[in-house]
Write a protein that holds these residues in place. Structure first.
Motif, PDB file in Angstrom:
ATOM      1  N   TRP A  52      17.773  17.090  56.238  1.00 13.70           N
ATOM      2  CA  TRP A  52      18.063  16.220  57.377  1.00 13.70           C
ATOM      3  C   TRP A  52      16.868  15.317  57.651  1.00 13.70           C
ATOM      4  N   LEU A  53      15.676  15.907  57.678  1.00  9.84           N
ATOM      5  CA  LEU A  53      14.477  15.138  58.014  1.00  9.84           C
ATOM      6  C   LEU A  53      14.212  14.057  56.964  1.00  9.84           C
ATOM      7  N   GLY A  66       7.685   7.742  64.909  1.00 10.54           N
ATOM      8  CA  GLY A  66       7.007   9.032  64.929  1.00 10.54           C
ATOM      9  C   GLY A  66       7.983  10.138  64.554  1.00 10.54           C
ATOM     10  N   VAL A  67       7.446  11.333  64.423  1.00  7.47           N
ATOM     11  CA  VAL A  67       8.290  12.493  64.116  1.00  7.47           C
ATOM     12  C   VAL A  67       7.953  13.603  65.102  1.00  7.47           C
ATOM     13  N   GLY A  68       8.994  14.184  65.675  1.00 10.12           N
ATOM     14  CA  GLY A  68       8.801  15.277  66.626  1.00 10.12           C
ATOM     15  C   GLY A  68       9.212  16.613  66.041  1.00 10.12           C
ATOM     16  N   PHE A  69       8.510  17.655  66.443  1.00  9.63           N
ATOM     17  CA  PHE A  69       8.851  19.008  66.011  1.00  9.63           C
ATOM     18  C   PHE A  69       8.851  19.955  67.205  1.00  9.63           C
ATOM     19  N   PRO A  78       5.668  25.346  58.031  1.00  3.04           N
ATOM     20  CA  PRO A  78       4.587  24.390  58.308  1.00  3.04           C
ATOM     21  C   PRO A  78       4.507  23.241  57.312  1.00  3.04           C
ATOM     22  N   ASP A  79       5.110  23.399  56.130  1.00  5.57           N
ATOM     23  CA  ASP A  79       5.056  22.310  55.145  1.00  5.57           C
ATOM     24  C   ASP A  79       5.880  21.100  55.568  1.00  5.57           C
ATOM     25  N   LEU A  80       6.773  21.289  56.564  1.00  6.52           N
ATOM     26  CA  LEU A  80       7.528  20.129  57.050  1.00  6.52           C
ATOM     27  C   LEU A  80       6.598  19.098  57.674  1.00  6.52           C
ATOM     28  N   ALA A  84       6.462  15.050  56.849  1.00 10.91           N
ATOM     29  CA  ALA A  84       6.420  13.962  57.825  1.00 10.91           C
ATOM     30  C   ALA A  84       5.179  13.100  57.624  1.00 10.91           C
ATOM     31  N   LEU A  85       4.028  13.736  57.431  1.00  9.30           N
ATOM     32  CA  LEU A  85       2.771  12.974  57.350  1.00  9.30           C
ATOM     33  C   LEU A  85       2.728  12.084  56.105  1.00  9.30           C
ATOM     34  N   GLU A  86       3.431  12.495  55.040  1.00 11.43           N
ATOM     35  CA  GLU A  86       3.478  11.661  53.825  1.00 11.43           C
ATOM     36  C   GLU A  86       4.056  10.280  54.102  1.00 11.43           C
ATOM     37  N   ARG A  87       4.883  10.192  55.172  1.00 13.22           N
ATOM     38  CA  ARG A  87       5.488   8.896  55.488  1.00 13.22           C
ATOM     39  C   ARG A  87       4.609   8.067  56.423  1.00 13.22           C
ATOM     40  N   ALA A  88       3.404   8.540  56.716  1.00 12.93           N
ATOM     41  CA  ALA A  88       2.477   7.820  57.605  1.00 12.93           C
ATOM     42  C   ALA A  88       3.132   7.443  58.930  1.00 12.93           C
ATOM     43  N   PRO A  89       3.645   8.440  59.668  1.00 17.14           N
ATOM     44  CA  PRO A  89       4.285   8.127  60.948  1.00 17.14           C
ATOM     45  C   PRO A  89       3.248   7.668  61.975  1.00 17.14           C
TER      46      PRO A  89
END
Lengths: 327, 327
Positions: A52-53, A66-69, A78-80, A84-89
């Motif tokens: 989904w993400l 941004g991405v919220g968790f 935690p690898d999610l 997210a960070l790979e996409r430079a949010p």
């Protein structure tokens, strides 16, 4: 002169409005629409569905979001956060739980850390752990939250974490709310419920219509729907939804629900699949009264910004009595 | 230009601030001090002690004040309304219960009827029954109240009863709160907790000091202290207080408290007499964080009005970034 606060620079946005990362509802299209309209769209990573993400990050396209968790849930996968960070949010928005194990990775990235809290004490802790922005969330918010209310919580958090920017969440759905949040010392508003009723939100159209027809008088904060969905939420958080037949049946009898849990969870899942919102939850806040139609996110943004700017530029209470319309 | 709303004319006051009629705490001296400082002081008639009310009406002297009653309690001693009306008060302020049996007498008097409500639906009913002013009270308020929060309740009530003036109550203790209430569409603010900590309030000095030291994180809304005080409050109203050893012991076990009620009521009464606030209740709201000292009511009023006026005249969010102080 547009409305301008410290978060405008921090996130390079035109309007200090942040989309609440509603799990399963704030997808890439909605986040992109809010960002493209000048706010900060945040994808609701929720309980951590990798597919989904990935899909919703793709759907946001080139829009800066941004991405919220849900923090306690992210701790299980935690690898999610890396995904997210790979996409430079623009931001990582963490709510509900201990952030300590995530702050170092976020600090090494270009994303700013937004931490949502429900008490003054939690705000102090988040400030000490490196939050760039604190979201002070009142219990009137839809979805999960605590027990303190937006109106007194925001100025108390502002005083407690000064000079960190504080953004208000819970009960804000129009220009009046944005202007009021700014008067309380907030640097902006996080809005969920009003965007749940946006065209772009990934909610069931029937759920959106149910929200539009509802009053904030008809919401409740409880664990009943977490039980029904089999979600093991830690205390003290509960979820605010519209009341419906299911919450009226079981809201005051969680023990009875636990006794029939397997059958009721099955019934709940079927109702959710079928779009039967007399059983399935419409996750919305007390601002429901202020949500009168399903509109594009850009129209919601424009009305909120224009309404707040008009009130701030010319506060009715500063006009001479003769200038006011008769009551 | 001072802050000016429809209630300034309605009550002939300089500032749109109304003292919450805190039972046993908002006496004649405090009500007079608020009125003399430009607001509307309201004596807290509470549960209807004729001698107390007579004494406090006397204590207000010539200051133009209002009188507040707990509506369901007034229904048991309806002649107390005559006692109040004989003094030609500025307002009768009714909270918690059906107003129908009182409206005719109030309409024949010079007093304006203020009705405090906790839901949008109650606001519509009060407007239909002849209220001149609706107070929309959020659950963050100290003392008795409902479950909806100030921030989303106020604009929803404003929309529901337009053009009646709506005053916000719950969580308002400084200029930021007054300014925010006005942005939400309110015609002013009802303030309780901040005046509980005033020099003139009839609260125990130790209770005032306890409030000043407390955070809004440490309040709770419950029936535990109504049980302890032997007060038969109807549903759905509960009372917000500071948490203490007594509420921590019994708050989650009202059944257990009922089992030992006579002994615990005796213990409670003794603690109250002795000023032991580890057992006796300090009746205060979530605005406790914003109350930092015990001050004269006039100083509280001046700070609130000046603070709100400064924010409204020059909203920080309308300043160009260079004009703002660095964050």
């Amino acid at each position: 002169m547009p409305i301008h606060t410290p978060i405008n620079e921090l996130f390079d946005i035109r309007h200090p409005i942040i989309l609440a990362p509603m799990a399963g509802v704030s997808g890439g299209a909605l986040a992109a629409a809010v960002s493209n309209a000048g706010g900060l769209g945040v994808i609701g990573g929720g309980y951590g569905d990798r597919d989904w993400l990935t899909r919703e990050l793709d759907a946001a396209g080139n829009a800066p979001v941004g991405v919220g968790f849900i923090t306690w849930s992210l701790a299980k996968q935690p690898d999610l956060l890396d995904l997210a960070l790979e996409r430079a949010p623009k931001a990582i928005f963490l709510s509900f739980g201990s952030i300590g194990s995530f702050t170092a990775r976020i600090a090494r990235s270009s994303a700013r850390l937004i931490v949502q809290v429900q008490t003054v004490q939690q705000a102090r802790e988040a400030a000490g752990e490196g939050a760039a922005v604190i979201v002070a969330q009142g219990a009137e918010a839809g979805g999960h939250g605590g027990s303190r209310a937006t109106f007194p919580l925001v100025p108390a958090v502002v005083d407690a974490v000064h000079p960190l920017p504080v953004v208000a969440a819970g009960g804000i759905a129009d220009g009046r709310g944005l202007a009021a949040a700014l008067m309380l010392g907030a640097a902006g508003a996080v809005c969920g419920t009003v965007f749940y009723a946006s065209v772009e939100a990934l909610a069931d159209p029937k759920a959106k219509d149910t929200l539009v027809a509802a009053s904030g008088d008809e919401t409740q904060r409880s664990s009943v729907f977490d039980l029904a969905r089999g979600m093991d939420w830690p205390k003290p958080w509960t979820v605010r939804t519209l009341e419906n037949a299911f919450s009226r049946r079981w809201g005051a009898d969680l023990g009875g629900l636990r006794d029939k849990l397997a059958a009721e969870q099955r019934r709940y899942a079927e109702a959710r699949e079928a779009g039967d919102f007399s059983t399935a939850a419409v996750i919305a806040g007390e601002a429901a009264d202020l949500v009168r139609s399903v509109r594009p996110a850009a129209a919601i943004m424009a009305d909120m910004v224009d309404g707040a700017a008009a009130l701030l530029r010319d506060p009715p209470a500063l006009r001479a009595p003769a200038q006011r319309r008769p009551v």
